[in-house]
Design a protein around this motif. Structure first.
Motif, short mmCIF file in Angstrom:
data_model
loop_
_atom_site.label_atom_id
_atom_site.label_comp_id
_atom_site.label_asym_id
_atom_site.label_seq_id
_atom_site.Cartn_x
_atom_site.Cartn_y
_atom_site.Cartn_z
N GLU A 97 0.80 -1.23 -0.09
CA GLU A 97 0.10 0.10 -0.04
C GLU A 97 0.78 1.24 -0.23
O GLU A 97 0.28 2.22 -0.20
N ASP A 98 2.17 1.18 0.34
CA ASP A 98 3.11 2.18 0.51
C ASP A 98 3.93 2.45 -0.56
O ASP A 98 4.78 3.32 -1.06
N ALA A 99 3.86 1.31 -1.67
CA ALA A 99 5.10 1.23 -2.76
C ALA A 99 4.87 2.22 -3.65
O ALA A 99 3.82 2.69 -4.38
N GLU A 100 6.03 2.64 -4.32
CA GLU A 100 6.19 3.57 -5.25
C GLU A 100 6.43 2.61 -6.62
O GLU A 100 6.04 3.17 -7.72
N ASP A 101 6.65 1.67 -6.57
CA ASP A 101 7.04 0.81 -7.61
C ASP A 101 7.18 -0.88 -7.15
O ASP A 101 7.07 -1.15 -5.76
N PHE A 102 7.31 -1.76 -8.24
CA PHE A 102 7.57 -3.11 -7.94
C PHE A 102 8.50 -3.64 -8.71
O PHE A 102 8.92 -3.13 -9.83
N TYR A 103 8.95 -5.04 -8.05
CA TYR A 103 9.71 -5.66 -9.24
C TYR A 103 9.36 -7.21 -9.07
O TYR A 103 8.87 -7.52 -7.83
#
Length: 324
Positions: free
Chosen positions: A95-101
Motif C-alpha cells: 500500500e506504500d509502494a512507489e514501484d514493484f519488481y
C-alpha cells in the motif's frame, strides 16, 4: 530516480554487484544476477495501458505475478513492493509502494519447447505430460480468475473472436515486408469469413469459457522433469478469455509446425481424455489464428527462417477452410 535507473546505478536495497547481463524488451528490463532475475517494467505507455501511472502499474504487476506464479511457481518467486528513500529503493508495504519488481529463478533457454522441438529433444510422453499439466493448471486458474473477467465472458465467444481477429491485422502488419500487408488482409478476411460461417461460435455457452495463457512454445519450459509456463499473462483482458479448446490448439500449432502433425496429434489425443475437443473445422480456424500470431512474432524478432515455416503453414490451413 526511477526503479530501472536504480537497478542500473546499484541503488536497490538487498541487490549488490554488477548484473551478469541485462535484457531489454519493449516494455521491460530484466536484470540477471547469478541464479536470479529481476523484472522491472518501464515507466512508458503501451497500447494496453500507461505504466507511468502508479495505479495501473500496481494492478498490472499484481496480475502479471499472480498468473505467472500460478503456472510456474518454481520460477516466479516473489513480487517485491519498494519505495524510494532519497538514495535507494527499499522494501515497502504494497500500500506504500512507489514501484514493484518481480523476482524469478534464472532459466536455461535451451529448455524451452521451441528448442526441444527443433533439436528433436522431445518425446510423445513429454508432450502428453505438457498437455495434462497445462490443461489442469489452466482449469485451476480459470476458477481463480473467472469472476474477475466476468465483463469479458458476458460478451460471448463470437463477439470476442471477432475483435481478436481484428487485432490480428495490426499485429501482422508489423511483419511487413517478410509477410506483406496484402497477405495479412487476405488471411484476416479468411478468418472473418470462417468465423461468420461456423455456428460453433454463436452457440458456444459463456459458462464454458476458460482463461487463456500466452502458451506458445517459447514460453514452455521442460527441465529435469519440471514443467513451467512463463510470460503467459496477456496484457489485454479480451485476450484472457477463450474457448478452452483454443489453449491446446495454440500450442499444438507450434508442435505441428516445428516437429510434425503426428506429434501434434499426440497432444490432441491426450487433451480428449481431459476435455471435450471442438470440431475439426474449429481446430483449423484456431490453428490458423495461432500461426498468424506466432509467424509475425518470429519475424519481428528477426527469426526469419522459423517465421517462414509458419507462413507456409498459414497457406496450408487457410486452403483447408475452402474459402479462398
Amino acid at each position: 530516480m526511477n526503479l530501472i535507473e536504480a537497478f542500473e546505478q546499484y541503488a536497490v536495497n538487498g541487490i549488490s554487484g554488477t548484473p551478469d547481463k541485462i535484457i531489454e524488451t519493449l516494455i521491460s528490463k530484466l536484470f540477471f544476477f547469478g541464479d536470479k532475475v529481476y523484472k522491472v517494467y518501464k515507466w512508458s505507455k503501451a497500447f494496453f495501458g500507461d505504466f507511468s501511472s502508479l495505479s495501473f502499474r500496481k494492478e498490472f504487476y499484481q496480475e502479471d505475478f499472480f498468473w505467472n506464479n500460478a503456472m510456474a511457481p518454481h520460477i516466479y518467486l516473489e513480487l517485491k513492493p519498494v519505495r524510494f528513500d532519497g538514495s535507494a529503493f527499499i522494501d515497502a508495504r504494497a500500500e506504500d509502494a512507489e514501484d514493484f519488481y518481480i523476482v524469478m529463478n534464472k532459466i536455461n533457454e535451451t529448455d524451452n519447447l521451441t528448442h526441444r522441438l527443433i533439436t528433436s529433444n522431445i518425446t510423445p510422453d513429454n508432450l502428453k505430460l505438457i498437455t495434462r499439466e497445462m490443461t489442469i493448471r489452466i482449469q485451476e486458474l480459470t476458477k481463480e480468475k473467472k469472476d474477475d473477467l466476468r465483463h469479458v465472458i458476458d460478451r460471448g465467444l463470437a463477439d470476442l473472436e471477432k475483435e481478436i481477429v481484428g487485432d490480428l491485422r495490426s499485429w501482422c502488419y508489423m511483419a511487413d515486408p517478410q509477410y506483406p500487408k496484402a497477405k495479412t488482409d487476405k488471411m484476416v478476411k479468411v478468418l472473418e469469413d470462417a468465423l461468420g460461417k461456423e455456428k460453433y461460435f454463436t452457440h458456444f455457452k459463456n459458462s464454458d469459457l476458460s482463461v487463456a495463457i500466452d502458451n506458445h512454445s517459447d514460453n514452455i519450459l521442460f527441465s529435469d522433469g519440471k514443467l513451467g509456463f512463463i510470460d503467459i499473462f496477456s496484457p489485454r483482458d479480451i485476450w484472457r478469455i477463450v474457448d478452452p479448446f483454443y489453449n491446446i490448439c495454440r500450442l499444438a500449432t507450434d508442435v505441428a509446425v516445428l516437429k510434425n502433425r503426428d506429434y501434434a496429434n499426440v497432444m490432441y489425443d491426450q487433451y480428449k481424455k481431459i476435455m471435450p475437443p471442438g470440431p475439426e473445422s474449429v481446430k483449423t480456424i484456431y490453428e490458423l489464428k495461432a500461426a498468424l500470431i506466432k509467424g509475425p512474432y518470429l519475424s519481428i524478432l528477426k527469426r526469419s527462417e522459423e517465421a517462414e515455416k509458419y507462413f507456409s503453414f498459414i497457406n496450408q490451413r487457410a486452403g483447408e477452410l475452402n474459402i479462398l
